[in-house]
Design a protein around this motif. Structure first.
Motif, PDB file in Angstrom:
ATOM      1  N   GLN A   1      -8.405  -4.819  -3.651  1.00 61.10           N
ATOM      2  CA  GLN A   1      -6.589  -4.393  -4.159  1.00 61.10           C
ATOM      3  C   GLN A   1      -6.117  -4.878  -2.930  1.00 61.10           C
ATOM      4  OE1 GLN A   1      -4.955  -0.318  -4.832  1.00 61.10           O
ATOM      5  NE2 GLN A   1      -4.680  -0.340  -2.661  1.00 61.10           N
ATOM      6  N   MET A   2      -6.445  -5.132  -1.863  1.00 67.74           N
ATOM      7  CA  MET A   2      -5.395  -5.827  -0.529  1.00 67.74           C
ATOM      8  C   MET A   2      -6.385  -7.289  -0.761  1.00 67.74           C
ATOM      9  SD  MET A   2      -5.690  -3.648   2.844  1.00 67.74           S
ATOM     10  CE  MET A   2      -7.374  -4.095   3.142  1.00 67.74           C
ATOM     11  N   ALA A   3      -6.637  -7.993  -1.338  1.00 66.32           N
ATOM     12  CA  ALA A   3      -7.078  -8.595  -1.515  1.00 66.32           C
ATOM     13  C   ALA A   3      -7.241  -9.540  -2.973  1.00 66.32           C
ATOM     14  CB  ALA A   3      -8.722  -9.318  -0.822  1.00 66.32           C
ATOM     15  N   GLY A   4      -6.170  -8.591  -3.751  1.00 67.07           N
ATOM     16  CA  GLY A   4      -5.955  -9.373  -4.990  1.00 67.07           C
ATOM     17  C   GLY A   4      -7.472  -9.669  -5.387  1.00 67.07           C
TER      18      GLY A   4
ATOM     19  N   THR B   1      -1.905   6.252   5.331  1.00 66.36           N
ATOM     20  CA  THR B   1      -1.362   5.209   4.500  1.00 66.36           C
ATOM     21  C   THR B   1      -1.085   5.533   3.126  1.00 66.36           C
ATOM     22  OG1 THR B   1      -3.947   5.382   4.102  1.00 66.36           O
ATOM     23  CG2 THR B   1      -3.290   3.723   6.280  1.00 66.36           C
TER      24      THR B   1
ATOM     25  N   THR C   1     -10.210  -0.607  -1.545  1.00 63.20           N
ATOM     26  CA  THR C   1      -9.083  -0.766  -1.271  1.00 63.20           C
ATOM     27  C   THR C   1      -9.142  -2.088  -0.602  1.00 63.20           C
ATOM     28  OG1 THR C   1      -9.332   1.306  -0.107  1.00 63.20           O
ATOM     29  CG2 THR C   1      -7.779   0.098   0.538  1.00 63.20           C
TER      30      THR C   1
ATOM     31  N   THR D   1      -1.835  -0.630   1.495  1.00 66.94           N
ATOM     32  CA  THR D   1      -2.714  -1.096   1.235  1.00 66.94           C
ATOM     33  C   THR D   1      -2.360  -1.299  -0.423  1.00 66.94           C
ATOM     34  OG1 THR D   1      -3.517   0.617  -0.038  1.00 66.94           O
ATOM     35  CG2 THR D   1      -4.367   0.245   2.582  1.00 66.94           C
ATOM     36  N   HIS D   2      -1.418  -1.498  -0.823  1.00 63.72           N
ATOM     37  CA  HIS D   2      -0.781  -1.838  -2.143  1.00 63.72           C
ATOM     38  C   HIS D   2      -0.680  -3.400  -1.732  1.00 63.72           C
ATOM     39  CE1 HIS D   2      -0.909   1.588  -4.408  1.00 63.72           C
ATOM     40  NE2 HIS D   2      -0.853   1.763  -3.826  1.00 63.72           N
ATOM     41  N   ARG D   3      -1.232  -4.553  -2.413  1.00 68.94           N
ATOM     42  CA  ARG D   3      -0.421  -6.537  -2.340  1.00 68.94           C
ATOM     43  C   ARG D   3       0.644  -5.882  -3.096  1.00 68.94           C
ATOM     44  NH1 ARG D   3      -3.701 -10.654  -1.696  1.00 68.94           N
ATOM     45  NH2 ARG D   3      -3.325 -12.476  -3.039  1.00 68.94           N
TER      46      ARG D   3
ATOM     47  N   HIS E   1       1.862   6.384   0.307  1.00 65.41           N
ATOM     48  CA  HIS E   1       3.138   5.985  -0.386  1.00 65.41           C
ATOM     49  C   HIS E   1       3.633   6.520   0.724  1.00 65.41           C
ATOM     50  CE1 HIS E   1       1.567   4.698  -4.480  1.00 65.41           C
ATOM     51  NE2 HIS E   1       2.385   3.590  -3.607  1.00 65.41           N
TER      52      HIS E   1
ATOM     53  N   PHE F   1      -4.966   0.950   7.790  1.00 65.45           N
ATOM     54  CA  PHE F   1      -6.346   1.763   6.761  1.00 65.45           C
ATOM     55  C   PHE F   1      -7.473   1.702   7.790  1.00 65.45           C
ATOM     56  CE2 PHE F   1      -9.424   1.288   3.192  1.00 65.45           C
ATOM     57  CZ  PHE F   1      -9.532   2.942   3.042  1.00 65.45           C
TER      58      PHE F   1
ATOM     59  N   VAL G   1       1.003  -7.413   1.737  1.00 68.22           N
ATOM     60  CA  VAL G   1       0.157  -6.551   1.814  1.00 68.22           C
ATOM     61  C   VAL G   1       0.325  -5.128   2.904  1.00 68.22           C
ATOM     62  CG1 VAL G   1      -2.046  -5.092   2.129  1.00 68.22           C
ATOM     63  CG2 VAL G   1      -1.519  -6.787   0.937  1.00 68.22           C
TER      64      VAL G   1
END
Lengths: 112, 269
Positions: free
Chosen positions: B49-52, B113, B46, A100-102, B115, B72, A96
């Motif tokens: 998303q980070m932890a999936g 944070t 969020t 914040t994208h995994r 892209h 973040f 990550v």
């Protein structure tokens, strides 16, 4: 103006940049045949969020042989397994970045 | 975005067109409240998303981990403080330029944070943050300014003052749109051209739709400026201009939704 545009394009395009934390290279490399490595190092394209990034080292039977907890420093992720017996090993990682994208991925290497 | 644009234009109109009676700032207060109340949702999504793992959205330990251990999270806490202050300021009727400053800071922090920050050349995030921050501020001015203009038109303000307010908005709007388009191109180029692998179809499709809508907004703005505004200034009807401002605002809100979607999609695989 004549110089501004090329300079702008140079800044924009000349250096590689990535929107997510991609795995760029690893040691041992994917599919490499090596002696038992002291460390397995994964090099990502950008700094990682340590709280949400990690990796596991599994042997051919699926046993976790990661050893000490994974150390994450900037874009580097380091596993320190004990001495590995000859065989195929599988690295399963998730990263990550600050955006914040995994991302998830895996690769294998062989210990001779 | 609505608060920043609205407060900015209010501050400008107060100085440039003192005779104009501005509508009460209820829209600003409501928008600031929505931003504050929706912030915890952003944190929850969020974290998942980070932890999936979507279950972590309601996991106090994971939410705390996000707030205390990630960039973040630090940005989120700073934005939360700014949004809280913004709501207090809006309720206490602080000056418009103070509200613009607070909302502008909360808006720019999103870019830390983004892209674009992650895709900055040579990993020098300040380039992407600056470009994306300017993109957000100018986009906010356009959308929030349009919302205020629509409110002015609905409030049956005198035609001469309406024409004056629209002209002043257009002067600043042209600069804002120029910066918006330039920074949008810079952001898209750095994300798509600098990225590893091939561009994803979904990302390109959403980006294309966003661009098409922005072109539509610019076309409406040009019609407003060169056809409908002169008619209004000459004493003609304000209805056509109000209709177009509403259309432009509607398109703008869809553009913002698409921009949020782009933030969730992976640009490259």
């Amino acid at each position: 103006m004549n110089k501004t545009l090329p300079a702008l394009l140079l800044v924009l395009l000349a250096t590689p940049a990535f929107a997510h934390a991609h795995l760029q290279k690893s040691m041992p490399a994917a599919n490499a045949k090596v002696k038992s490595p002291q460390h397995v190092v994964l090099h990502f394209s950008e700094a990682l969020e340590p709280a949400f990034s990690g990796a596991l080292l599994l042997d051919a039977d699926g046993r976790n042989v990661s050893g000490a907890p994974v150390v994450i420093d900037g874009p580097l992720m380091t596993l320190t397994p004990g001495k590995l017996a000859p065989g195929v090993y599988h690295v399963s990682w998730h990263s990550v970045g600050h955006d914040t994208h995994r991302l998830d991925g895996d690769f294998s290497f062989t210990v001779k | 975005m609505l608060v920043f644009g609205g407060a900015m234009l209010r501050a400008i109109l107060r100085t440039r067109l003192p005779a104009l009676a501005l509508p009460p700032g209820r829209l600003l207060t409501a928008a600031a409240l929505v931003a504050l109340l929706s912030a915890p949702l952003t944190l929850a999504f969020t974290t998942a998303q980070m932890a999936g793992d979507s279950a972590t959205m309601f996991d106090a330990h994971m939410l705390t981990l996000t707030m205390t251990q990630t960039l973040f999270g630090q940005v989120f806490l700073a934005r939360l403080a700014l949004l809280l202050l913004l709501v207090i300021g809006a309720l206490l009727k602080w000056r418009d330029n103070q509200l613009a400053l607070l909302s502008g800071a909360a808006l720019v922090l999103i870019s830390v944070t983004s892209h674009a920050a992650g895709a900055s050349p040579a990993n020098f995030a300040a380039i992407g943050i600056t470009s994306d921050g300017l993109h957000l501020l100018t986009g906010g001015f356009w959308i929030g300014g349009l919302a205020l203009l629509a409110a002015l038109f609905v409030s049956k303000t005198e035609k001469k003052l309406l024409a004056g307010a629209t002209t002043i908005f257009a002067e600043w709007g042209m600069i804002a749109v120029a910066i918006l388009v330039l920074t949008g191109m810079l952001n898209a180029a750095s994300i798509l051209l600098g990225g590893e692998g091939h561009d994803t179809t979904a990302y390109l499709a959403v980006l294309g739709a966003k661009l098409a809508l922005v072109v539509g907004m610019v076309a409406l703005a040009l019609v407003n400026h060169f056809r409908l505004l002169p008619q209004l200034a000459a004493g003609g009807s304000a209805d056509g201009l109000l209709r177009n401002i509403r259309r432009e605002l509607g398109l703008g809100l869809v553009v913002v939704a698409l921009a949020a979607l782009l933030g969730l999609l992976a640009p490259t695989m």
